[in-house]
Design a protein around this motif. Structure first.
Motif, PDB file in Angstrom:
ATOM      1  N   CYS A  81      38.648  27.331  47.198  1.00  0.00           N
ATOM      2  CA  CYS A  81      39.745  26.718  47.599  1.00  0.00           C
ATOM      3  C   CYS A  81      40.395  25.759  46.774  1.00  0.00           C
ATOM      4  O   CYS A  81      39.578  25.039  46.044  1.00  0.00           O
ATOM      5  CB  CYS A  81      39.251  25.876  48.713  1.00  0.00           C
ATOM      6  SG  CYS A  81      40.514  24.761  49.458  1.00  0.00           S
TER       7      CYS A  81
ATOM      8  N   ALA B 134      36.716  29.779  56.361  1.00  0.00           N
ATOM      9  CA  ALA B 134      36.679  30.295  55.128  1.00  0.00           C
ATOM     10  C   ALA B 134      35.487  31.130  54.473  1.00  0.00           C
ATOM     11  O   ALA B 134      35.367  32.287  54.264  1.00  0.00           O
ATOM     12  CB  ALA B 134      37.057  29.270  53.845  1.00  0.00           C
TER      13      ALA B 134
ATOM     14  N   TYR C 212      34.792  37.411  41.769  1.00  0.00           N
ATOM     15  CA  TYR C 212      36.305  37.640  42.253  1.00  0.00           C
ATOM     16  C   TYR C 212      36.794  36.420  43.091  1.00  0.00           C
ATOM     17  O   TYR C 212      36.038  36.077  44.068  1.00  0.00           O
ATOM     18  CB  TYR C 212      36.294  38.773  42.917  1.00  0.00           C
ATOM     19  CG  TYR C 212      36.061  39.991  42.136  1.00  0.00           C
ATOM     20  CD1 TYR C 212      36.884  40.496  40.997  1.00  0.00           C
ATOM     21  CD2 TYR C 212      34.702  40.803  42.156  1.00  0.00           C
ATOM     22  CE1 TYR C 212      36.646  41.674  40.089  1.00  0.00           C
ATOM     23  CE2 TYR C 212      34.432  41.927  41.284  1.00  0.00           C
ATOM     24  CZ  TYR C 212      35.351  42.439  40.387  1.00  0.00           C
ATOM     25  OH  TYR C 212      35.067  42.980  39.551  1.00  0.00           O
ATOM     26  N   VAL C 213      37.969  35.723  42.753  1.00  0.00           N
ATOM     27  CA  VAL C 213      38.398  34.917  43.546  1.00  0.00           C
ATOM     28  C   VAL C 213      39.281  35.235  44.597  1.00  0.00           C
ATOM     29  O   VAL C 213      40.193  36.207  44.418  1.00  0.00           O
ATOM     30  CB  VAL C 213      39.369  33.960  42.504  1.00  0.00           C
ATOM     31  CG1 VAL C 213      40.061  32.984  43.344  1.00  0.00           C
ATOM     32  CG2 VAL C 213      38.623  33.399  41.458  1.00  0.00           C
ATOM     33  N   ASN C 214      38.671  35.019  45.794  1.00  0.00           N
ATOM     34  CA  ASN C 214      39.395  35.267  47.169  1.00  0.00           C
ATOM     35  C   ASN C 214      39.496  33.844  47.655  1.00  0.00           C
ATOM     36  O   ASN C 214      38.500  33.249  48.317  1.00  0.00           O
ATOM     37  CB  ASN C 214      38.415  36.311  47.828  1.00  0.00           C
ATOM     38  CG  ASN C 214      39.196  36.629  49.122  1.00  0.00           C
ATOM     39  OD1 ASN C 214      40.197  36.489  49.275  1.00  0.00           O
ATOM     40  ND2 ASN C 214      38.205  37.297  49.851  1.00  0.00           N
ATOM     41  N   GLY C 215      40.567  33.343  47.515  1.00  0.00           N
ATOM     42  CA  GLY C 215      40.668  31.920  48.003  1.00  0.00           C
ATOM     43  C   GLY C 215      42.284  31.638  48.534  1.00  0.00           C
ATOM     44  O   GLY C 215      42.947  32.644  48.883  1.00  0.00           O
ATOM     45  N   TRP C 216      42.328  30.524  48.880  1.00  0.00           N
ATOM     46  CA  TRP C 216      43.494  29.574  49.747  1.00  0.00           C
ATOM     47  C   TRP C 216      43.716  28.338  49.043  1.00  0.00           C
ATOM     48  O   TRP C 216      42.724  27.742  48.382  1.00  0.00           O
ATOM     49  CB  TRP C 216      42.999  29.876  50.974  1.00  0.00           C
ATOM     50  CG  TRP C 216      42.295  28.812  51.687  1.00  0.00           C
ATOM     51  CD1 TRP C 216      42.511  27.769  52.355  1.00  0.00           C
ATOM     52  CD2 TRP C 216      40.690  28.568  51.441  1.00  0.00           C
ATOM     53  NE1 TRP C 216      41.614  26.748  52.576  1.00  0.00           N
ATOM     54  CE2 TRP C 216      40.325  27.227  51.927  1.00  0.00           C
ATOM     55  CE3 TRP C 216      39.649  29.388  50.839  1.00  0.00           C
ATOM     56  CZ2 TRP C 216      39.055  26.906  52.124  1.00  0.00           C
ATOM     57  CZ3 TRP C 216      38.448  28.803  50.712  1.00  0.00           C
ATOM     58  CH2 TRP C 216      38.104  27.683  51.507  1.00  0.00           C
TER      59      TRP C 216
ATOM     60  N   GLY D 213      34.511  35.285  54.083  1.00  0.00           N
ATOM     61  CA  GLY D 213      34.262  35.735  52.831  1.00  0.00           C
ATOM     62  C   GLY D 213      35.086  35.039  51.489  1.00  0.00           C
ATOM     63  O   GLY D 213      35.152  35.404  50.573  1.00  0.00           O
ATOM     64  N   LEU D 214      35.933  34.200  52.108  1.00  0.00           N
ATOM     65  CA  LEU D 214      36.624  33.420  50.898  1.00  0.00           C
ATOM     66  C   LEU D 214      35.672  32.611  49.707  1.00  0.00           C
ATOM     67  O   LEU D 214      34.949  32.065  50.204  1.00  0.00           O
ATOM     68  CB  LEU D 214      37.609  32.464  51.436  1.00  0.00           C
ATOM     69  CG  LEU D 214      38.761  33.145  52.470  1.00  0.00           C
ATOM     70  CD1 LEU D 214      39.866  32.179  53.038  1.00  0.00           C
ATOM     71  CD2 LEU D 214      39.500  34.323  51.866  1.00  0.00           C
ATOM     72  N   THR D 215      36.191  32.777  48.565  1.00  0.00           N
ATOM     73  CA  THR D 215      35.182  32.258  47.666  1.00  0.00           C
ATOM     74  C   THR D 215      35.764  30.751  46.976  1.00  0.00           C
ATOM     75  O   THR D 215      34.939  30.151  46.427  1.00  0.00           O
ATOM     76  CB  THR D 215      35.132  33.221  46.466  1.00  0.00           C
ATOM     77  OG1 THR D 215      36.237  33.602  46.166  1.00  0.00           O
ATOM     78  CG2 THR D 215      34.193  34.390  47.058  1.00  0.00           C
TER      79      THR D 215
END
Length: 199
Positions: free
Chosen positions: A66, A58, A29-33, A62-64
């Motif tokens: 960028c 990040a 799952y993309v959890n991004g910025w 837990g961000l995956t």
């Protein structure tokens, strides 16, 4: 070092099956910025810590993924100074962004050119084509002019075949790079139908 596992330890590409993304057989799952500025901030010693800090923060959150630029055309701190002519120091800054993302378990979506004049963009490609004797005037000629097409293709080739000076991995073979974005916010005002963008 951030809490997330290094991508180098897994060395697997995110893959798609149907409408789902997978990593090593498990849903991804993309959890991004979006931090478009990572490459240019990584050029100078005085601003480079900002890139390290955002990657570590990040990872801790837990961000995956960028999204960031893999372009800067004929402007201040340009990656591509002129068609096919690159500033090695700036390319090494992008190398480092990728290496630090890998160390922090973050994947990157790299954008290859800008629709807007910031960082050069399609208007710069048109200006280069005009200097080469092409009959172009509008920034939207980027989408139809063969010389602009060739300059863009050459840039894509230069980026994808780049060997990272930190990891020794060619960009096209690096699982740290989650995806490629052909253009940031593409728009062709000369053709509101969108057909030109689809060619």
């Amino acid at each position: 070092m951030a809490a997330a596992a290094s991508i180098a330890a897994t060395a697997s590409f995110v893959q798609r099956s149907g409408q789902q993304l997978f990593l090593d057989g498990a849903p991804f799952y993309v959890n991004g910025w979006n931090s478009y500025w990572l490459m240019v901030q990584s050029i100078e010693d005085s601003t480079r810590p900002r890139m390290f800090a955002v990657m570590m923060a990040a990872a801790a959150l837990g961000l995956t993924v960028c999204r960031t630029w893999a372009f800067n055309d004929a402007t201040y701190q340009a990656l591509q100074i002129s068609p096919g002519n690159y500033d090695e120091n700036v390319f090494q800054a992008l190398d480092q962004v990728i290496a630090v993302a890998q160390q922090n378990g973050v994947r990157l979506l790299l954008s290859l050119v800008n629709n807007w004049e910031d960082y050069g963009g399609k208007a710069q490609y048109v200006a280069w084509a005009r200097r080469a004797g092409q009959d172009v005037s509008s920034a939207d000629d980027f989408f139809t002019n063969p010389t602009c097409h060739q300059y863009y293709k050459d840039h894509v080739t230069a980026v994808l075949t780049r060997v990272n000076t930190f990891t020794q991995v060619q960009y096209c073979n690096d699982p740290t790079i989650f995806a490629w974005e052909l253009m940031n916010e593409p728009e062709c005002q000369a053709d509101p139908s969108g057909d030109t963008l689809q060619v």
